[in-house]
Design a protein around this motif. Structure first.
Motif, PDB file in Angstrom:
ATOM      1  N   LEU A 180     -16.460  -4.375  26.472  1.00 21.93           N
ATOM      2  CA  LEU A 180     -17.383  -3.617  27.011  1.00 21.93           C
ATOM      3  C   LEU A 180     -18.767  -3.777  26.153  1.00 21.93           C
ATOM      4  O   LEU A 180     -19.748  -3.563  26.720  1.00 21.93           O
ATOM      5  CB  LEU A 180     -16.973  -2.117  27.222  1.00 21.93           C
TER       6      LEU A 180
ATOM      7  N   LEU B  93      -9.931   5.006  27.162  1.00 21.73           N
ATOM      8  CA  LEU B  93     -10.724   4.884  25.789  1.00 21.73           C
ATOM      9  C   LEU B  93     -10.554   6.016  25.175  1.00 21.73           C
ATOM     10  O   LEU B  93      -9.949   6.602  24.057  1.00 21.73           O
ATOM     11  CB  LEU B  93     -12.042   4.422  25.820  1.00 21.73           C
TER      12      LEU B  93
ATOM     13  N   VAL C 275     -10.838   4.983  11.571  1.00 20.16           N
ATOM     14  CA  VAL C 275     -11.861   5.296  12.326  1.00 20.16           C
ATOM     15  C   VAL C 275     -13.227   6.070  11.745  1.00 20.16           C
ATOM     16  O   VAL C 275     -14.110   6.063  11.865  1.00 20.16           O
ATOM     17  CB  VAL C 275     -11.362   6.200  13.554  1.00 20.16           C
TER      18      VAL C 275
ATOM     19  N   MET D 174     -15.232   3.657   9.755  1.00 23.04           N
ATOM     20  CA  MET D 174     -16.154   2.918  10.718  1.00 23.04           C
ATOM     21  C   MET D 174     -17.124   3.769  11.298  1.00 23.04           C
ATOM     22  O   MET D 174     -18.112   3.097  11.238  1.00 23.04           O
ATOM     23  CB  MET D 174     -15.049   2.303  11.882  1.00 23.04           C
ATOM     24  N   ALA D 175     -16.806   5.107  11.546  1.00 20.99           N
ATOM     25  CA  ALA D 175     -17.938   5.819  12.279  1.00 20.99           C
ATOM     26  C   ALA D 175     -19.143   6.068  11.080  1.00 20.99           C
ATOM     27  O   ALA D 175     -20.096   6.008  11.693  1.00 20.99           O
ATOM     28  CB  ALA D 175     -17.253   7.097  12.705  1.00 20.99           C
TER      29      ALA D 175
ATOM     30  N   PHE E  21     -16.389   4.032  36.531  1.00 16.68           N
ATOM     31  CA  PHE E  21     -16.464   3.961  35.087  1.00 16.68           C
ATOM     32  C   PHE E  21     -16.256   4.866  34.034  1.00 16.68           C
ATOM     33  O   PHE E  21     -15.249   4.612  33.188  1.00 16.68           O
ATOM     34  CB  PHE E  21     -18.268   3.304  34.782  1.00 16.68           C
ATOM     35  N   PHE E  22     -16.604   6.187  34.647  1.00 23.16           N
ATOM     36  CA  PHE E  22     -16.319   7.069  33.723  1.00 23.16           C
ATOM     37  C   PHE E  22     -14.874   7.432  33.666  1.00 23.16           C
ATOM     38  O   PHE E  22     -14.091   7.829  32.598  1.00 23.16           O
ATOM     39  CB  PHE E  22     -17.102   8.429  33.750  1.00 23.16           C
TER      40      PHE E  22
ATOM     41  N   VAL F 196     -12.030  -2.793  27.818  1.00 22.64           N
ATOM     42  CA  VAL F 196     -12.882  -1.908  26.743  1.00 22.64           C
ATOM     43  C   VAL F 196     -13.217  -2.678  25.582  1.00 22.64           C
ATOM     44  O   VAL F 196     -14.489  -2.460  24.939  1.00 22.64           O
ATOM     45  CB  VAL F 196     -11.498  -0.863  26.374  1.00 22.64           C
TER      46      VAL F 196
ATOM     47  N   PHE G  68     -12.551   5.513  34.217  1.00 19.02           N
ATOM     48  CA  PHE G  68     -11.753   4.328  33.436  1.00 19.02           C
ATOM     49  C   PHE G  68     -11.971   4.507  31.839  1.00 19.02           C
ATOM     50  O   PHE G  68     -10.824   4.410  31.136  1.00 19.02           O
ATOM     51  CB  PHE G  68     -12.509   2.879  33.810  1.00 19.02           C
TER      52      PHE G  68
ATOM     53  N   VAL H  80     -24.071   6.521  27.277  1.00 22.66           N
ATOM     54  CA  VAL H  80     -23.110   5.621  27.728  1.00 22.66           C
ATOM     55  C   VAL H  80     -23.173   4.451  26.693  1.00 22.66           C
ATOM     56  O   VAL H  80     -22.257   3.740  26.407  1.00 22.66           O
ATOM     57  CB  VAL H  80     -23.493   4.914  29.024  1.00 22.66           C
TER      58      VAL H  80
ATOM     59  N   ILE I   6     -21.044   5.384  23.930  1.00 16.91           N
ATOM     60  CA  ILE I   6     -19.551   4.828  24.584  1.00 16.91           C
ATOM     61  C   ILE I   6     -19.352   3.561  24.443  1.00 16.91           C
ATOM     62  O   ILE I   6     -18.191   3.097  24.070  1.00 16.91           O
ATOM     63  CB  ILE I   6     -19.470   5.401  25.993  1.00 16.91           C
ATOM     64  N   THR I   7     -20.190   2.681  24.897  1.00 19.52           N
ATOM     65  CA  THR I   7     -19.877   1.181  24.883  1.00 19.52           C
ATOM     66  C   THR I   7     -19.761   0.749  23.510  1.00 19.52           C
ATOM     67  O   THR I   7     -19.399  -0.606  23.206  1.00 19.52           O
ATOM     68  CB  THR I   7     -20.956   0.496  25.713  1.00 19.52           C
ATOM     69  N   LEU I   8     -20.449   1.387  22.447  1.00 17.04           N
ATOM     70  CA  LEU I   8     -20.094   1.072  21.014  1.00 17.04           C
ATOM     71  C   LEU I   8     -18.873   1.456  20.489  1.00 17.04           C
ATOM     72  O   LEU I   8     -18.636   0.944  19.239  1.00 17.04           O
ATOM     73  CB  LEU I   8     -21.370   1.528  20.231  1.00 17.04           C
ATOM     74  N   LEU I   9     -18.326   2.511  21.108  1.00 19.98           N
ATOM     75  CA  LEU I   9     -16.898   2.890  20.593  1.00 19.98           C
ATOM     76  C   LEU I   9     -16.006   1.950  19.893  1.00 19.98           C
ATOM     77  O   LEU I   9     -15.485   1.901  18.924  1.00 19.98           O
ATOM     78  CB  LEU I   9     -16.254   4.094  21.472  1.00 19.98           C
ATOM     79  N   PRO I  10     -15.958   0.863  21.044  1.00 20.53           N
ATOM     80  CA  PRO I  10     -14.626  -0.267  20.607  1.00 20.53           C
ATOM     81  C   PRO I  10     -15.187  -1.010  19.369  1.00 20.53           C
ATOM     82  O   PRO I  10     -14.543  -1.559  18.733  1.00 20.53           O
ATOM     83  CB  PRO I  10     -15.065  -1.135  21.757  1.00 20.53           C
ATOM     84  N   PHE I  11     -16.512  -0.779  18.853  1.00 21.13           N
ATOM     85  CA  PHE I  11     -16.984  -1.402  17.675  1.00 21.13           C
ATOM     86  C   PHE I  11     -16.162  -0.627  16.266  1.00 21.13           C
ATOM     87  O   PHE I  11     -15.995  -1.052  15.425  1.00 21.13           O
ATOM     88  CB  PHE I  11     -18.392  -1.607  17.423  1.00 21.13           C
ATOM     89  N   ILE I  12     -16.205   0.661  16.672  1.00 21.25           N
ATOM     90  CA  ILE I  12     -16.031   1.617  15.702  1.00 21.25           C
ATOM     91  C   ILE I  12     -14.354   1.651  15.292  1.00 21.25           C
ATOM     92  O   ILE I  12     -13.831   1.850  14.472  1.00 21.25           O
ATOM     93  CB  ILE I  12     -16.386   3.354  15.746  1.00 21.25           C
ATOM     94  N   ILE I  13     -13.897   1.696  16.724  1.00 21.70           N
ATOM     95  CA  ILE I  13     -12.379   1.869  16.526  1.00 21.70           C
ATOM     96  C   ILE I  13     -11.704   0.201  16.436  1.00 21.70           C
ATOM     97  O   ILE I  13     -11.934  -0.473  17.487  1.00 21.70           O
ATOM     98  CB  ILE I  13     -11.603   2.455  17.988  1.00 21.70           C
TER      99      ILE I  13
END
Lengths: 265, 271
Positions: free
Chosen positions: A145, B12, B249, B252-253, B4-5, A142, B7, A95, A98-105
């Motif tokens: 998040l 996302l 992306v 950034m990744a 949550f999941f 999002v 959503f 999780v 997942i919550t870090l994804l908005p930083f990558i995108i």
């Protein structure tokens, strides 16, 4: 200690450079925003901003969206983070990722994905105003998040979740009662910091509102930037003040919160 | 938990999947690698190159300035009031961005801005030197406003973690300050330095609003190009936008992976 004295000189020098970098643009913006009337200092730019019904409308819209975002975000994040701490600690890294994804995108990439996904069937959401608002609020949830989840997660780390839960259960509390009357009151500082960061993120956000074509403060500011000279400076300074207030409140409340924790409430 | 999941999956992961699959499809939905191949079109390479230049320049300059300021307020022993103001303002400025930031810099170093006018009174014509805020260096100057405070925030704990004993041990062994920094402090600090600079790079690379408000899209960054592609198919290939986005992306990744690895190396020393 010749070394010590030299170190202090460099410290002064770089400290002052840092201070100048912070304050020159702020002072410059203030100075510029007061020069709307030729040859005298006046608050005309601010009067124009606050007298513009479009400003008030877009500010009200963004504030409403921010509150909606905070509400959805709390409802989604608090029970989830609590449950992860209580029952599924193994899932926490997932999780967190997942919550870090908005930083990558990047947001511009994210809005591109949103438009391509939700502007066509089967998930058509951009057709009516209220579904677009719903989409916008969800997108705000999002992108904020990382702030909300981290704040709540850190807050939960300082609590003994298991003991609190067992104590509440042995007194006969139901799950909703545990979350609402035991966990949330203990997390209010964390939730409040998350909420304030979310508010600061949403209120001036440009990209999502602009590309989803909603009348928020961000697109309004861009419009002002293209058509006016002094009002944008006033808006810039007001935004900075708003960020300042949010951050100040977070620091104020988290200091108070630290004092609250040991009492075990 | 379940909401949550659901959503996350809906708002996302679904859009992310649409982007990913779109990068590998042509207009008719057939599988193709042509979109990815088109990324090497000179026009698009140019956009990536400008984006990378801005991000690298700001992360280097912001990293350097941020490090020096963090040094000043920790090891350097700047006075308490200065430390307080710099710490508070770093937290503030690191969160200040977007359109208001562009406005602040237009009001300060724009063509008729405060500093431009001030410099004119001492006979320095800022815009006569070829500088303009609405260009590469202008954007760099503006990004630095939130980049170097970010560096200060990340580096302050790392610099506080440098123990006095290490410095004293060096001095006892007759090392000069330069030798202390070169052989002791910097080798300990480099993972956090590099990690922080990756963070700065990422924050500049993904930025759109400031650049759009400042240059009106005349400086063609990748983010600006994606924005134009959303408004209308400027590239003549509707699916090329997906590939552009995918490219961002991926970069950034890579950044976040690098940051995570370096962050783990840092925490080893700070505990």
């Amino acid at each position: 200690m010749t070394n010590g004295r030299r170190a202090t000189f460099w410290a002064w020098l770089w400290g002052l450079v840092g201070l100048l970098y912070f304050f020159v643009p702020l002072y410059g913006t203030l100075d510029f925003s007061l020069r709307a009337k030729r040859g005298e200092i006046s608050l005309l730019a601010y009067q124009n901003v606050f007298g513009d019904p479009q400003f008030l409308a877009s500010f009200a819209y963004s504030a409403r969206m921010a509150l909606l975002t905070i509400l959805i975000s709390i409802l989604l994040v608090v029970p989830t983070a609590y449950w992860l701490h209580l029952k599924l600690p193994k899932l926490r890294p997932v999780v967190e990722l997942i919550t870090l994804l908005p930083f990558i995108i990047p947001v511009i990439v994210y809005v591109f994905g949103l438009i391509r996904t939700f502007s066509r069937p089967p998930f058509l959401l951009t057709q009516t105003e209220w579904t677009t608002d719903l989409l916008l609020a969800s997108a705000y949830v999002v992108i904020s998040l990382p702030y909300m989840y981290r704040a709540v997660d850190t807050g939960l780390n300082t609590l003994d979740v298991h003991t609190l839960t067992e104590a509440a259960q042995s007194l006969g509390a139901s799950w909703p009662a545990i979350i609402l009357r035991v966990i949330v009151p203990n997390l209010r500082v964390a939730i409040l910091s998350g909420a304030l960061l979310t508010f600061a993120t949403v209120i001036g956000e440009l990209i999502l509102a602009d590309f989803l074509v909603r009348p928020a403060l961000g697109p309004y500011m861009v419009l002002m930037g293209q058509s006016r000279a002094y009002e944008p400076a006033a808006l810039g300074l007001l935004s900075f003040a708003l960020t300042w207030i949010s951050m100040g409140l977070i620091q104020f409340f988290s200091r108070g919160g630290a004092a609250l924790h040991p009492s075990g409430r | 938990m379940v909401p949550f999941f659901v959503f996350i999956a809906f708002f996302l992961l679904l859009p992310a999947t649409v982007l990913l699959t779109g990068s590998f499809q042509d207009g008719e939905g057939q599988f193709t690698l042509a979109n990815l191949a088109s990324l090497f079109d000179p026009y698009i390479l140019k956009a990536y190159s400008i984006s990378l230049q801005v991000s690298i320049t700001t992360s280097l300059l912001g990293g350097l300035l941020g490090f020096l300021v963090a040094y000043a307020i920790t090891v350097g022993g700047a006075p308490g009031w200065m430390r307080g103001i710099l710490t508070t303002f770093s937290g503030l400025a690191a969160n200040f961005g977007g359109v208001p930031l562009a406005f602040a810099f237009i009001a300060t170093v724009g063509r008729t801005g405060f500093l431009t006018a001030l410099l004119k009174t001492v006979n320095i014509d800022l815009y006569g030197t070829g500088f303009t805020l609405y260009s590469f260096w202008g954007l760099t100057l503006t990004y630095l406003y939130f980049e170097f405070p970010l560096m200060v925030l990340v580096m302050t704990p790392a610099l506080t973690g440098l123990r006095h004993e290490w410095r004293e041990a060096c001095e006892n062994l007759g090392a000069s300050p330069w030798q202390y920094w070169r052989y002791v402090a910097l080798p300990i600090l480099w993972p956090s330095l590099l990690g922080a600079m990756i963070l700065l790079f990422g924050s500049a690379f993904g930025a759109y609003a400031t650049a759009q408000a400042l240059t009106g899209g005349s400086l063609l960054l990748v983010t600006i190009l994606i924005g134009q592609q959303i408004r209308g198919d400027v590239l003549g290939n509707a699916n090329l936008g997906y590939a552009l986005a995918l490219g961002m992306v991926v970069i950034m990744a890579l950044c976040l992976t690098g940051y995570t690895v370096l962050y783990q190396r840092t925490t080893r020393w700070l505990k």
